[in-house]
Design an enzyme around this catalytic site. Structure first.
Site, PDB file in Angstrom:
ATOM      1  N   TYR A   4     -11.305  -4.239   2.742  1.00  0.00           N
ATOM      2  CA  TYR A   4     -10.402  -3.823   3.819  1.00  0.00           C
ATOM      3  C   TYR A   4     -11.286  -3.570   5.041  1.00  0.00           C
ATOM      4  O   TYR A   4     -12.043  -2.606   5.054  1.00  0.00           O
ATOM      5  CB  TYR A   4      -9.684  -2.548   3.373  1.00  0.00           C
ATOM      6  CG  TYR A   4      -8.599  -2.036   4.295  1.00  0.00           C
ATOM      7  CD1 TYR A   4      -8.802  -1.880   5.658  1.00  0.00           C
ATOM      8  CD2 TYR A   4      -7.350  -1.670   3.778  1.00  0.00           C
ATOM      9  CE1 TYR A   4      -7.813  -1.390   6.484  1.00  0.00           C
ATOM     10  CE2 TYR A   4      -6.352  -1.170   4.600  1.00  0.00           C
ATOM     11  CZ  TYR A   4      -6.594  -1.030   5.941  1.00  0.00           C
ATOM     12  OH  TYR A   4      -5.613  -0.525   6.758  1.00  0.00           O
ATOM     13  N   ASP A  36      -6.362   9.793   9.620  1.00  0.00           N
ATOM     14  CA  ASP A  36      -5.072   9.297  10.089  1.00  0.00           C
ATOM     15  C   ASP A  36      -4.653   9.894  11.415  1.00  0.00           C
ATOM     16  O   ASP A  36      -4.881  11.072  11.686  1.00  0.00           O
ATOM     17  CB  ASP A  36      -3.997   9.581   9.039  1.00  0.00           C
ATOM     18  CG  ASP A  36      -4.109   8.642   7.858  1.00  0.00           C
ATOM     19  OD1 ASP A  36      -4.091   7.421   8.080  1.00  0.00           O
ATOM     20  OD2 ASP A  36      -4.240   9.118   6.717  1.00  0.00           O
ATOM     21  N   GLU A  74       0.865  -1.182   0.000  1.00  0.00           N
ATOM     22  CA  GLU A  74       0.000   0.000   0.000  1.00  0.00           C
ATOM     23  C   GLU A  74       0.899   1.229   0.000  1.00  0.00           C
ATOM     24  O   GLU A  74       1.660   1.447   0.947  1.00  0.00           O
ATOM     25  CB  GLU A  74      -0.886   0.027   1.248  1.00  0.00           C
ATOM     26  CG  GLU A  74      -2.132  -0.827   1.131  1.00  0.00           C
ATOM     27  CD  GLU A  74      -3.019  -0.740   2.359  1.00  0.00           C
ATOM     28  OE1 GLU A  74      -3.863  -1.634   2.526  1.00  0.00           O
ATOM     29  OE2 GLU A  74      -2.842   0.208   3.166  1.00  0.00           O
TER      30      GLU A  74
END
Lengths: 263, 410
Positions: A175, A60, A49
């Site tokens: 995911y 994040d 990734e």
């Protein structure tokens, strides 16, 4: 069949789980980052990734925020991120590369132009955090049409009613985000993750990979045991951030890969 | 200009939360289910008389609405042109228009059973309003505020703490409103199950831009009947003007007039040190281009690679590199005009308002006033301008003193 599909077919044939590693492209600088990326397949990484730095990475935690800031300060651009993929493809034709990040740099480039360039650079899939199924016409559908996998995130808040919507138009793999939260936060718990993975797998034939909150070879192993693979990002990025050499970073990655592959 | 409902400017957004190409729901999957349930809850509340009865009761008895529409006679005489009215939203409880919207969102949060409220704030006005309403309803309140803003808006930080809110200084980025919004989103994604994100402006993912606009529209609705009361039945303003950071006070004034073709609509962005290629400003429409940030597509200050640039303005409340998506749409379809005013011009207007009308304005509406100063002298005496005085300047006196070279130490 994309490189991602081929990789999972191969893993299945060998009875192995996938180990996916995330690094921020251009962190701390282009040359160091490229050296690390080129070393990932040899360290046991099944899928790479490649983070696209963005000024405002809203999903994040601090570790990846800082990595993005280092990369941007080091002059990383979307062109250079694509160039890294091109460089890797010179020596590696089989390891899938998934670009991961936020939509604005892609939108700014122009979706059609970006997809053409990504395809040419040997990119296999995209994970774009701020594009839920409701915005599929933006990038997901054009990407599929261009032959790139569009990998979607499913989360603990994706309930049964919503799950089919998330799985429609998803390709490559799903995911599963192990926690409600940002990257690099709480520790993932295999006990919580197992029923969720089973819930998703009941609705799709795609492999389900689990990420967020996996920091050690032990957790990678426990998560890989209950899913089709594990993703580690922040723990690797943290070592790059503290100034470990590419060899040291790759050594750490090798340990994580061995963990994920041990089950 | 439309003269039927089909071409109305007031029907947006569409079912995908779009105003033309702008708006949308660009958020992570974790937040998506919550955004959808918020939308459902809001749609239900919108047509529920008990919801609006509660709002109206609080607006009247807690906020002090309606806010006056005041004829600024000395200012009018001073410029010798258009007749200038000021919509006095700075007289609301907490000193700005922000509380109009906060009340609506907190009532919704209570209906949804959320117990923890988070907010971002720039100048601190939205943070103070949120802390205030949370105190009134006994809700836990956490306010994210850029570290740079914590410093330049110290009185509001103390106010929030007195009201029982936790103020978290944000150090990522340059420590301004954009970064505070990032951290608020990170908090929300982490605490999604018990937390309500009370957004302070007409931006963010759908339904926020429409919802905040609807709550702020009380401003324009009042102007309509107040002006008719003072100037005669049916008299509409000729020009309405408001300052724009994210654009909530402007949207609140503009929205009820969008389908009145005779009303000229002007939004005033923060020009900082001047709108040029040094990019030391916050004029997203004048100096930016469309992009995606904080859940919506809108005009943004960004570089060629799609990286977001930091804005620059003397006013913390306008210091944001984006703008509400409905403004981007109104700009593109040409229904509203958008101009920019520099720090220096805003400071001049600030002082003029103090001296001519005895009103100390916030730096945000000082930008709008500076544009009034530019156009009023060129307009005839029967031209009516209504400007939204959206906040009072108590919070800004330290900043202004510094810029005027006045020593505040006693």
């Amino acid at each position: 069949m994309t490189r991602i599909d081929a990789k999972f077919a191969d893993l299945r044939a060998r009875g192995k789980k996938a180990f996916v590693a995330y690094v921020m492209a251009g962190d701390p600088d282009y040359a160091t980052s490229l050296e690390i990326v080129k070393g990932l397949p040899g360290a046991g990484v099944d899928i790479i990734e490649l983070g696209m730095p963005f000024t405002d990475p809203m999903a994040d935690g601090t570790t990846i925020q800082l990595a993005g800031q280092r990369a941007l300060a080091g002059g990383q651009t979307l062109d250079l991120t694509l160039k890294m993929a091109t460089e890797l493809r010179k020596t590696d034709q089989t390891t899938p590369i998934v670009m991961m990040g936020y939509y604005n740099p892609i939108f700014s480039r122009g979706v059609d132009r970006f997809l053409e360039q990504a395809k040419a650079a040997g990119i296999d899939g995209l994970i774009v955090v701020d594009l839920p199924p409701e915005e599929d016409t933006e990038l997901c559908l054009p990407a599929q049409k261009a032959g790139l996998n569009f990998i979607r995130l499913a989360t603990p808040t994706t309930d049964d009613a919503r799950l089919p919507k998330v799985l429609t138009n998803t390709s490559g793999f799903v995911y599963y985000v192990s926690i409600t939260g940002i990257t690099g936060a709480a520790q993932a718990q295999a006990g919580d993750v197992a029923p969720e993975v089973a819930r998703i797998k009941a609705k799709t034939d795609l492999p389900v990979i689990v990420g967020f909150g996996i920091k050690t070879p032990e957790t990678a192993a426990s998560i890989a045991r209950v899913a089709d693979g594990a993703v580690v990002g922040s723990a690797i990025v943290e070592r790059i951030g503290r100034g470990d050499s590419p060899a040291q970073v790759l050594e750490f990655v090798r340990g994580l890969a061995e963990g994920a592959h041990s089950v | 200009m439309p003269d039927d409902l089909i071409n109305s400017f007031m029907t947006g957004p569409d079912e995908n939360g779009r105003f033309g190409q702008f708006g949308g729901r660009f958020v992570s999957e974790t937040l998506m289910p919550l955004i959808l349930s918020l939308e459902a809850e809001y749609e239900k509340a919108k047509t529920d008389p008990t919801f609006w009865a509660e709002m109206e009761d609080l607006w009247k008895h807690y906020v002090g609405r309606p806010s006056p529409l005041y004829y600024a006679d000395r200012m009018t005489k001073h410029f010798g042109g258009a007749k200038i009215y000021l919509k006095r939203d700075e007289l609301n409880h907490t000193g700005a228009h922000k509380i109009n919207n906060v009340l609506g969102q907190i009532i919704l949060a209570r209906r949804m059973g959320k117990t923890r409220i988070i907010a971002e704030t720039g100048a601190g006005q939205h943070g103070v309003a949120t802390a205030t309403v949370c105190a009134k309803f006994g809700l836990k309140c956490i306010v994210y505020m850029g570290a740079h803003d914590v410093e330049r808006q110290a009185p509001n930080v103390f106010r929030m703490r007195l009201l029982g809110a936790e103020v978290i200084p944000v150090t990522s980025g340059r420590g301004t409103l954009k970064d505070a919004m990032n951290d608020a989103l990170r908090d929300w994604v982490t605490n999604v199950r018990d937390t309500f994100y009370c957004i302070g402006t007409v931006a963010g993912p759908h339904p926020y831009p429409a919802m905040v606009r609807d709550f702020q529209s009380i401003i324009g609705k009042e102007v309509r009947w107040q002006l008719a009361e003072q100037e005669g039945e049916g008299r509409l303003p000729d020009t309405i003007i408001a300052a724009i950071g994210g654009g909530s006070n402007a949207m609140g004034l503009f929205f009820p007039f969008l389908d009145d073709p005779s009303v000229n609509i002007i939004g005033v962005e923060a020009g900082g040190k001047g709108v040029d290629d040094r990019m030391e400003h916050c004029a997203s429409l004048t100096g930016g281009r469309p992009g995606v940030l904080h859940g919506n597509r809108t005009y943004l200050l960004q570089d060629n690679d799609g990286q977001i640039l930091e804005g620059f303005s003397i006013s913390a409340g306008l210091d944001y590199p984006g703008i509400g998506p409905e403004h981007s749409w109104l700009h593109d379809v040409g229904r509203a005009q958008y101009v920019s005013i520099t720090d220096v011009e805003a400071l001049e207007a600030f002082q003029l308002s103090c001296k001519l009308e005895g009103i100390i304005p916030a730096l945000e509406p000082s930008h709008a006033l500076a544009h009034v100063m530019k156009i009023a002298p060129t307009l005839p005496a029967d031209h009516i301008i209504v400007m939204n005085m959206c906040g009072r300047g108590d919070k800004d006196i330290f900043t202004v003193a510094k810029h005027l070279g006045f020593d505040m130490k006693i």
